[in-house]
Motif scaffolding. Structure first.
Motif, PDB file in Angstrom:
ATOM      1  N   ARG A 165      48.242 -20.724  70.712  1.00  0.00           N
ATOM      2  CA  ARG A 165      47.476 -21.960  70.706  1.00  0.00           C
ATOM      3  C   ARG A 165      47.679 -22.687  72.023  1.00  0.00           C
ATOM      4  O   ARG A 165      48.683 -22.490  72.714  1.00  0.00           O
ATOM      5  N   GLN A 166      46.720 -23.531  72.319  1.00  0.00           N
ATOM      6  CA  GLN A 166      46.790 -24.255  73.576  1.00  0.00           C
ATOM      7  C   GLN A 166      46.117 -25.610  73.445  1.00  0.00           C
ATOM      8  O   GLN A 166      45.057 -25.729  72.834  1.00  0.00           O
ATOM      9  N   VAL A 167      46.787 -26.610  73.996  1.00  0.00           N
ATOM     10  CA  VAL A 167      46.205 -27.939  74.121  1.00  0.00           C
ATOM     11  C   VAL A 167      45.971 -28.191  75.592  1.00  0.00           C
ATOM     12  O   VAL A 167      46.674 -27.646  76.447  1.00  0.00           O
ATOM     13  N   PRO A 168      45.014 -29.041  75.914  1.00  0.00           N
ATOM     14  CA  PRO A 168      44.708 -29.307  77.329  1.00  0.00           C
ATOM     15  C   PRO A 168      45.937 -29.778  78.086  1.00  0.00           C
ATOM     16  O   PRO A 168      46.694 -30.636  77.605  1.00  0.00           O
ATOM     17  N   GLY A 169      46.165 -29.193  79.248  1.00  0.00           N
ATOM     18  CA  GLY A 169      47.260 -29.612  80.100  1.00  0.00           C
ATOM     19  C   GLY A 169      48.594 -28.979  79.774  1.00  0.00           C
ATOM     20  O   GLY A 169      49.603 -29.259  80.425  1.00  0.00           O
ATOM     21  N   GLU A 180      50.615 -32.420  65.632  1.00  0.00           N
ATOM     22  CA  GLU A 180      51.120 -31.559  66.707  1.00  0.00           C
ATOM     23  C   GLU A 180      50.571 -30.140  66.609  1.00  0.00           C
ATOM     24  O   GLU A 180      50.720 -29.343  67.536  1.00  0.00           O
ATOM     25  N   ASP A 181      49.952 -29.807  65.490  1.00  0.00           N
ATOM     26  CA  ASP A 181      49.340 -28.478  65.343  1.00  0.00           C
ATOM     27  C   ASP A 181      47.920 -28.439  65.904  1.00  0.00           C
ATOM     28  O   ASP A 181      47.299 -27.373  65.941  1.00  0.00           O
ATOM     29  N   SER A 182      47.402 -29.575  66.304  1.00  0.00           N
ATOM     30  CA  SER A 182      46.059 -29.628  66.872  1.00  0.00           C
ATOM     31  C   SER A 182      46.028 -28.857  68.184  1.00  0.00           C
ATOM     32  O   SER A 182      46.822 -29.108  69.083  1.00  0.00           O
ATOM     33  N   ALA A 183      45.119 -27.916  68.263  1.00  0.00           N
ATOM     34  CA  ALA A 183      45.019 -27.064  69.447  1.00  0.00           C
ATOM     35  C   ALA A 183      43.855 -26.109  69.254  1.00  0.00           C
ATOM     36  O   ALA A 183      43.281 -26.014  68.163  1.00  0.00           O
ATOM     37  N   VAL A 184      43.538 -25.403  70.318  1.00  0.00           N
ATOM     38  CA  VAL A 184      42.634 -24.260  70.196  1.00  0.00           C
ATOM     39  C   VAL A 184      43.504 -23.042  69.904  1.00  0.00           C
ATOM     40  O   VAL A 184      44.471 -22.785  70.624  1.00  0.00           O
ATOM     41  N   TYR A 185      43.175 -22.336  68.859  1.00  0.00           N
ATOM     42  CA  TYR A 185      43.947 -21.186  68.427  1.00  0.00           C
ATOM     43  C   TYR A 185      43.221 -19.900  68.817  1.00  0.00           C
ATOM     44  O   TYR A 185      42.010 -19.774  68.613  1.00  0.00           O
ATOM     45  N   TYR A 186      43.980 -18.986  69.378  1.00  0.00           N
ATOM     46  CA  TYR A 186      43.438 -17.706  69.829  1.00  0.00           C
ATOM     47  C   TYR A 186      44.209 -16.560  69.178  1.00  0.00           C
ATOM     48  O   TYR A 186      45.406 -16.672  68.932  1.00  0.00           O
ATOM     49  N   CYS A 187      43.526 -15.452  68.965  1.00  0.00           N
ATOM     50  CA  CYS A 187      44.231 -14.227  68.628  1.00  0.00           C
ATOM     51  C   CYS A 187      44.120 -13.277  69.821  1.00  0.00           C
ATOM     52  O   CYS A 187      43.151 -13.334  70.581  1.00  0.00           O
ATOM     53  N   ALA A 188      45.126 -12.458  69.963  1.00  0.00           N
ATOM     54  CA  ALA A 188      45.192 -11.582  71.121  1.00  0.00           C
ATOM     55  C   ALA A 188      45.956 -10.322  70.770  1.00  0.00           C
ATOM     56  O   ALA A 188      46.706 -10.281  69.783  1.00  0.00           O
TER      57      ALA A 188
END
Length: 129
Positions: free
Chosen positions: A37-41, A88-96
Motif C-alpha cells: 500500500r502507498q499513501v502520497p509522499g 491509518e489504513d487509508s492508502a492505495v493498495y496494490y498486489c504484486a
C-alpha cells in the motif's frame, strides 16, 4: 502476467473490507503474491505476502491480527481480508508478484517492494468517519 486489484472503497473506522487480486495471463499456483500500500509522499509499504502454495504468510506489524491473506488458485485469485480498519489504513493498495522461478521468504518480499516484478493497478481504500 497481469494483476488487477479491486474491492477498495470508503469505510468507517472499525469496519471490514476484502480486497481481491485477479491474476491473468498465467497460472497463479506456485507464484508468491504480495499486497502493498502507498499513501502520497510515503514509501510503498508491504502489507502481507503469501507463498506460492499458501502455506506461509507474512504480515506487516500493524496488520497482524487484523488482516488475513488467502488465495484461491482455482480462481486465480488472492484476497486480503481487512478488519478493524483505522484511518491509518487509508492508502492505495496494490498486489504484486515476482517470477515463479524466484523464491524469497515472504518477509523479505514484503519488505522490498522494489524487487517485485509485476504490479497491478491499485485500488483505493479510504477509512473515514
Amino acid at each position: 502476467v497481469q494483476l488487477q486489484a479491486s474491492g477498495g472503497g470508503l469505510m468507517q473506522p472499525g469496519g471490514s473490507l476484502t480486497l481481491s487480486c485477479a491474476a491473468s495471463g498465467f497460472t497463479l499456483y506456485g507464484w508468491q503474491i504480495g499486497w502493498f500500500r502507498q499513501v502520497p509522499g510515503k514509501e510503498r509499504e508491504g502489507v502481507s505476502c503469501i507463498s506460492g502454495d499458501g502455506g506461509s504468510k507474512y504480515y506487516g506489524d500493524s496488520m497482524k491480527g487484523r488482516f488475513t491473506i488467502s488465495r484461491d488458485d482455482s480462481k486465480n485469485m488472492v484476497y486480503l481480508q481487512m478488519n478493524r480498519l483505522t484511518a491509518e489504513d487509508s492508502a492505495v493498495y496494490y498486489c504484486a508478484t515476482i517470477p515463479r522461478t524466484v523464491i524469497r521468504p515472504e518477509s523479505v518480499m514484503c519488505n522490498n517492494h522494489r524487487a517485485m516484478r509485476y504490479w497491478g493497478e491499485g485500488t483505493q481504500v479510504t477509512v473515514s468517519s
